[in-house]
Write a protein that holds these residues in place. Structure first.
Motif, PDB file in Angstrom:
ATOM      1  N   ARG A 146       0.812  -1.222   0.000  1.00 12.45           N
ATOM      2  CA  ARG A 146       0.000   0.000   0.000  1.00 12.45           C
ATOM      3  C   ARG A 146       0.844   1.270   0.000  1.00 12.45           C
ATOM      4  N   THR A 147       2.159   1.141   0.066  1.00 13.30           N
ATOM      5  CA  THR A 147       3.050   2.301   0.024  1.00 13.30           C
ATOM      6  C   THR A 147       2.932   3.003  -1.326  1.00 13.30           C
ATOM      7  N   GLY A 148       2.984   4.325  -1.327  1.00 12.15           N
ATOM      8  CA  GLY A 148       2.960   5.081  -2.572  1.00 12.15           C
ATOM      9  C   GLY A 148       4.308   5.037  -3.267  1.00 12.15           C
ATOM     10  N   ILE A 149       4.285   4.853  -4.569  1.00 10.29           N
ATOM     11  CA  ILE A 149       5.528   4.763  -5.341  1.00 10.29           C
ATOM     12  C   ILE A 149       6.285   6.087  -5.339  1.00 10.29           C
ATOM     13  N   ALA A 150       5.571   7.213  -5.282  1.00  8.25           N
ATOM     14  CA  ALA A 150       6.236   8.512  -5.387  1.00  8.25           C
ATOM     15  C   ALA A 150       7.118   8.799  -4.174  1.00  8.25           C
ATOM     16  N   GLY A 151       6.525   8.743  -2.985  1.00 10.71           N
ATOM     17  CA  GLY A 151       7.311   9.021  -1.787  1.00 10.71           C
ATOM     18  C   GLY A 151       8.445   8.041  -1.595  1.00 10.71           C
ATOM     19  N   LEU A 152       8.185   6.777  -1.907  1.00 12.50           N
ATOM     20  CA  LEU A 152       9.230   5.760  -1.790  1.00 12.50           C
ATOM     21  C   LEU A 152      10.407   6.095  -2.688  1.00 12.50           C
ATOM     22  N   THR A 153      10.129   6.379  -3.960  1.00  8.47           N
ATOM     23  CA  THR A 153      11.194   6.637  -4.925  1.00  8.47           C
ATOM     24  C   THR A 153      11.972   7.900  -4.578  1.00  8.47           C
ATOM     25  N   LEU A 154      11.259   8.971  -4.262  1.00 14.13           N
ATOM     26  CA  LEU A 154      11.919  10.244  -3.996  1.00 14.13           C
ATOM     27  C   LEU A 154      12.780  10.183  -2.739  1.00 14.13           C
ATOM     28  N   GLY A 155      12.443   9.264  -1.828  1.00  9.10           N
ATOM     29  CA  GLY A 155      13.256   9.090  -0.629  1.00  9.10           C
ATOM     30  C   GLY A 155      14.353   8.057  -0.769  1.00  9.10           C
ATOM     31  N   GLY A 156      14.488   7.451  -1.926  1.00  5.35           N
ATOM     32  CA  GLY A 156      15.503   6.428  -2.181  1.00  5.35           C
ATOM     33  C   GLY A 156      14.860   5.114  -2.563  1.00  5.35           C
ATOM     34  N   GLY A 157      14.188   4.469  -1.596  1.00  7.06           N
ATOM     35  CA  GLY A 157      13.433   3.258  -1.883  1.00  7.06           C
ATOM     36  C   GLY A 157      14.209   1.983  -1.648  1.00  7.06           C
ATOM     37  N   VAL A 158      13.921   1.299  -0.528  1.00  6.03           N
ATOM     38  CA  VAL A 158      14.574   0.024  -0.221  1.00  6.03           C
ATOM     39  C   VAL A 158      13.511  -1.060  -0.082  1.00  6.03           C
ATOM     40  N   GLY A 159      13.834  -2.261  -0.566  1.00  5.69           N
ATOM     41  CA  GLY A 159      12.869  -3.344  -0.498  1.00  5.69           C
ATOM     42  C   GLY A 159      13.501  -4.682  -0.788  1.00  5.69           C
ATOM     43  N   TRP A 160      12.682  -5.638  -1.221  1.00  5.44           N
ATOM     44  CA  TRP A 160      13.112  -7.031  -1.345  1.00  5.44           C
ATOM     45  C   TRP A 160      14.116  -7.272  -2.467  1.00  5.44           C
ATOM     46  N   LEU A 161      14.295  -6.338  -3.363  1.00  4.47           N
ATOM     47  CA  LEU A 161      15.241  -6.524  -4.469  1.00  4.47           C
ATOM     48  C   LEU A 161      16.459  -5.611  -4.352  1.00  4.47           C
ATOM     49  N   VAL A 162      16.626  -4.953  -3.214  1.00  6.20           N
ATOM     50  CA  VAL A 162      17.639  -3.905  -3.090  1.00  6.20           C
ATOM     51  C   VAL A 162      19.059  -4.436  -3.264  1.00  6.20           C
ATOM     52  N   ARG A 163      19.344  -5.643  -2.801  1.00  7.34           N
ATOM     53  CA  ARG A 163      20.722  -6.133  -2.876  1.00  7.34           C
ATOM     54  C   ARG A 163      21.093  -6.545  -4.298  1.00  7.34           C
ATOM     55  N   LYS A 164      20.127  -6.994  -5.070  1.00  2.00           N
ATOM     56  CA  LYS A 164      20.398  -7.425  -6.440  1.00  2.00           C
ATOM     57  C   LYS A 164      20.305  -6.277  -7.437  1.00  2.00           C
ATOM     58  N   TYR A 165      19.299  -5.414  -7.276  1.00  2.00           N
ATOM     59  CA  TYR A 165      19.015  -4.408  -8.304  1.00  2.00           C
ATOM     60  C   TYR A 165      19.075  -2.969  -7.794  1.00  2.00           C
ATOM     61  N   GLY A 166      19.444  -2.750  -6.535  1.00  4.50           N
ATOM     62  CA  GLY A 166      19.633  -1.395  -6.040  1.00  4.50           C
ATOM     63  C   GLY A 166      18.369  -0.755  -5.500  1.00  4.50           C
ATOM     64  N   LEU A 167      18.497   0.517  -5.161  1.00  4.32           N
ATOM     65  CA  LEU A 167      17.372   1.304  -4.663  1.00  4.32           C
ATOM     66  C   LEU A 167      16.346   1.537  -5.761  1.00  4.32           C
ATOM     67  N   THR A 168      15.137   1.879  -5.354  1.00  7.42           N
ATOM     68  CA  THR A 168      14.119   2.239  -6.343  1.00  7.42           C
ATOM     69  C   THR A 168      14.597   3.400  -7.208  1.00  7.42           C
ATOM     70  N   CYS A 169      15.205   4.405  -6.582  1.00  7.15           N
ATOM     71  CA  CYS A 169      15.654   5.569  -7.349  1.00  7.15           C
ATOM     72  C   CYS A 169      16.800   5.231  -8.297  1.00  7.15           C
ATOM     73  N   ASP A 170      17.519   4.137  -8.049  1.00  5.76           N
ATOM     74  CA  ASP A 170      18.584   3.716  -8.958  1.00  5.76           C
ATOM     75  C   ASP A 170      18.021   3.143 -10.252  1.00  5.76           C
ATOM     76  N   ASN A 171      16.759   2.787 -10.241  1.00  4.88           N
ATOM     77  CA  ASN A 171      16.102   2.202 -11.407  1.00  4.88           C
ATOM     78  C   ASN A 171      15.204   3.194 -12.117  1.00  4.88           C
ATOM     79  N   LEU A 172      15.333   4.459 -11.758  1.00  4.16           N
ATOM     80  CA  LEU A 172      14.544   5.523 -12.361  1.00  4.16           C
ATOM     81  C   LEU A 172      15.250   6.056 -13.607  1.00  4.16           C
ATOM     82  N   LEU A 173      14.503   6.138 -14.707  1.00  2.00           N
ATOM     83  CA  LEU A 173      15.065   6.609 -15.976  1.00  2.00           C
ATOM     84  C   LEU A 173      14.686   8.046 -16.286  1.00  2.00           C
ATOM     85  N   SER A 174      13.486   8.451 -15.909  1.00  2.00           N
ATOM     86  CA  SER A 174      13.067   9.835 -16.140  1.00  2.00           C
ATOM     87  C   SER A 174      11.808  10.121 -15.338  1.00  2.00           C
ATOM     88  N   CYS A 175      11.506  11.408 -15.206  1.00  2.00           N
ATOM     89  CA  CYS A 175      10.317  11.860 -14.479  1.00  2.00           C
ATOM     90  C   CYS A 175       9.630  12.979 -15.262  1.00  2.00           C
TER      91      CYS A 175
END
Length: 462
Positions: A146-175
């Motif tokens: 239920r977390t919002g994608i916007a606040g998560l991404t803008l704050g960095g974003g850590v979760g179940w794939l962080v060790r393999k694929y990085g932070l949510t913001c590391d996977n951001l291409l454009s806004c």
């Protein structure tokens, strides 16, 4: 006929005629105090936050966001931005001002040929997971659907794939961003690159992101679930977890929670997510699962969206929440002893202490490559007080504050801002580290009047 309580920053009422004219031009809806849906519209996940906006603008699209920004500027009105409304500090709301509410803007468009997903700013992690999973792919996001994608991404974003694929913001291409002047701009590595740098970890300081373009990864079925032990084994379990994770493959993300079991007994749990080959995951996880004598081992293959929902029930809507957290210098034996001791003093069965390990892909991005600076901090510990009766506010908040104080000798002095209920200016500067002066310059360029101020605020450079 309802009476608006919308006020400017001096406390003066905004004329009803002006509000009516603005509301009539929206494709979405303007909700005022006294409207039938106002009380529901002003509620957010954390019931500890009580704010009464003068106007809630439920935006239908980017054009509504632009109009809301221009209206607020014209009338000198305080603005809060709501995405998913799941930020523990409650920055989706403000008193008397305007809430620009993106929660109706939830569309997700997956391009399998380009391995990307375009996501509107009001989407939740669950919205993203549902669409990307249909293509056998995933965006690295958080751990509560239920977390919002916007606040998560803008704050960095850590979760179940962080060790393999990085932070949510590391996977951001454009806004796509609506600026403080109400202009629509693109932020990417090629356009407004300074803004793009700041948005990746700098929070909601620089504009309203109405859509995000992400890289997706081939994740469909994962090996995940919870391994539970009695609380009196907590020290041994955490030390074994620490030693195991030091050499674990990056396909494995695992956290530890000191929680209360369904029967009311205090327990310690290790929750794991393996995102690689399942047979290899069974082999790698065997030493972790066979340690000691767990009272429950629920690790099993599951669709990634199911993994993302495992913790949803632990953070229900409508409870009181107050969180503290810090990155650690190291998960030393002394730090573990302090964590266990204070976890055993928690005052609510809904409260938890969570230890999260991030080492891997996120740490290979330089601290200056995006606004998110804490790249070498491997362990974060969160003290999550949660309860139901507002009359008990003080004792539960005191527990979290006391635990945070006890952890100070073990803190690295860096913080994951998305995990904090409150912070002072020094904490914000510590979280951004050496990136803070550059962020202040970007703030000066894109928001020199601090129009976007309800956030982990960065003051524009002088």
């Amino acid at each position: 006929m309802t009476t608006s309580t919308l006020k400017d920053r001096k406390g003066l009422p905004v004329a009803k005629e002006a509000i009516d004219s603005f509301a009539s031009a929206l494709a979405g809806k303007a909700i005022r105090s006294g409207d039938a849906d106002y009380e529901q519209a002003r509620r957010i996940w954390n019931a500890h936050v009580h704010k009464h906006p003068g106007l809630i603008v439920r935006c239908a699209g980017t054009a509504d966001v632009v109009q809301a920004v221009k209206f607020a500027r014209a009338h000198n009105v305080l603005v809060a931005i709501r995405g998913g409304g799941h930020n523990v500090a409650g920055r989706a709301l403000c008193d008397d001002g305007i809430v620009i509410d993106l929660s109706g803007m939830k569309a997700v468009f997956v391009d399998p040929a380009k391995a990307t997903a375009r996501v509107q700013g009001g989407a939740t992690l669950g919205d993203v997971d549902r669409e990307t999973h249909a293509f056998g792919r995933a965006v690295p996001v958080g751990v509560v659907s239920r977390t919002g994608i916007a606040g998560l991404t803008l704050g960095g974003g850590v979760g179940w794939l962080v060790r393999k694929y990085g932070l949510t913001c590391d996977n951001l291409l454009s806004c796509e961003v609506v600026t403080a002047e109400g202009e629509i701009v693109t932020a990417s590595a090629d356009e407004n690159a300074d803004l793009f740098w700041a948005l990746r970890g700098g929070g909601g300081n620089f504009g309203i992101v109405t859509s995000f373009l992400y890289k997706t990864h081939p994740v469909s079925t994962v090996l995940g679930g919870l391994i539970v032990y009695p609380r009196d084994r907590a020290g041994d379990v955490i030390r074994h977890y620490r030693d195991f994770m030091a050499s674990a493959p990056e396909e494995l993300t695992a956290y530890v929670g000191l929680i209360t079991g369904p029967d009311g007994s205090p327990v310690v749990g290790v929750i794991v997510c393996w995102c690689g080959d399942l047979a290899e995951g069974e082999r790698v996880l065997k030493p972790l699962r066979q340690f000691g004598a767990p009272v429950m081992d629920a690790v099993q293959p599951m669709p990634f969206p199911a993994m993302q929902k495992i913790l949803d029930d632990a953070f229900p809507d409508g409870t009181q929440n107050y969180w503290k957290s810090t990155f650690l210098k190291a998960l030393s034996n002394d730090a573990i002893d302090v964590i266990v001791d204070h976890a055993n003093k928690m005052q609510s069965p809904l409260s938890a202490v969570v230890i999260e390990y991030y080492a891997g892909a996120a740490g290979r991005t330089g601290a200056g490559e995006s606004a998110f600076a804490a790249r070498k901090a491997e362990y974060d510990v969160g003290f999550m007080a949660q309860w139901t009766d507002p009359a008990e506010n003080e004792k539960h908040m005191a527990w979290a504050r006391t635990m945070a104080e006890a952890m100070k000798p073990h803190s690295s002095g860096a913080y994951l801002l998305n995990f904090l209920s409150e912070e002072d200016a020094d904490t914000i500067k510590a979280a951004f580290g050496a990136n803070y002066p550059r962020l202040a310059q970007v703030k000066k360029k894109y928001d020199p009047t601090n129009f976007f101020s309800i956030n982990q605020n960065i003051q524009p450079a002088a």
